[in-house]
Design a protein around this motif. Sequence first.
Motif, PDB file in Angstrom:
ATOM      1  N   TYR A 154       0.466  -1.373   0.367  1.00  0.00           N
ATOM      2  CA  TYR A 154       0.090  -0.254   0.278  1.00  0.00           C
ATOM      3  C   TYR A 154       0.947   1.067   0.113  1.00  0.00           C
ATOM      4  O   TYR A 154       2.598   1.020   0.161  1.00  0.00           O
ATOM      5  CB  TYR A 154      -0.764  -0.270   0.899  1.00  0.00           C
ATOM      6  N   SER A 155       0.201   2.277   0.134  1.00  0.00           N
ATOM      7  CA  SER A 155       0.905   3.645   0.534  1.00  0.00           C
ATOM      8  C   SER A 155       0.990   4.413   0.814  1.00  0.00           C
ATOM      9  O   SER A 155       0.307   4.281   2.084  1.00  0.00           O
ATOM     10  CB  SER A 155       0.209   4.838  -0.753  1.00  0.00           C
ATOM     11  N   ASN A 204      -4.960  -0.241  -1.613  1.00  0.00           N
ATOM     12  CA  ASN A 204      -4.729   0.169  -0.537  1.00  0.00           C
ATOM     13  C   ASN A 204      -6.148   0.918   0.417  1.00  0.00           C
ATOM     14  O   ASN A 204      -6.755   1.057   0.891  1.00  0.00           O
ATOM     15  CB  ASN A 204      -4.813   2.129  -1.845  1.00  0.00           C
TER      16      ASN A 204
END
Length: 206
Positions: free
Chosen positions: A18-19, A46
């Motif tokens: 994920y970010s 995400n």
Amino acid sequence: MNFDNFYSNNNFYFSESYSGGLAECLKKYNVSPCATLDLGAGEGRNSFFLASSGFNVISVEPSKVGAEKIFHRSENKKLNIEVYNSEFLSISRELSELGLVVALTSLEHMEHSEIGQTVSEIKRILKPGGYVYILVFTEDDPGFKKDTNNASECSLFIKHYFKKNELKELFSDFNILEYSEYMKRDTTHGPIHYHGKAKLFARKPL
Ligand SMILES: C[S@@+](CC[C@H](N)C(=O)[O-])C[C@H]1O[C@@H](n2cnc3c(N)ncnc32)[C@H](O)[C@@H]1O
């Protein structure tokens, strides 16, 4: 551009991570779990992070393959994710009162003429005090400069590279908490390449 081909194998095309920038902002600004839209969710990396962190997630993704992957994985892992297999503007009228909207490298896949309306809809569907986290590619990106040695293999499909400060100016009526433009090396998919990026974290006034 339809991402079905990119998403049609068992792995995650843009990696499963994920970010980190999103996670940092949520932590730094103490954003509590809330109703959240992942706009252009891809294969859901995400969305999964947010749902695992307690957020109620709506994932909007026009690729049928991507949307189905998100649906099946969220069912398997019993994650609280509602999936729309649709373009954002086709379903945005159904959304309101959200606490967070995230759009990670999805707005540049829209025509320039759609971006103004998309931003207006993001602003409308957020409740006062709601947050927005957006990452886009800028005109510093090798894809914009047709520098094929350093550009992503996906750059042919990008419809709009953002000008300097364009993303920030689109949210000038919000409280801008973080904004930066930078270059980043990308080893997550295809040959090693670079991206020019703009990152915005902002809050709708109370
Ligand atoms: C580069 S991918 C990023 C996916 C995901 N956000 C991630 O970080 O892994 C861009 C995504 O935006 C989606 N997209 C393109 N046009 C869209 C639109 N009009 N509405 C919603 N999503 C869109 C694409 O289908 C694609 O999955």
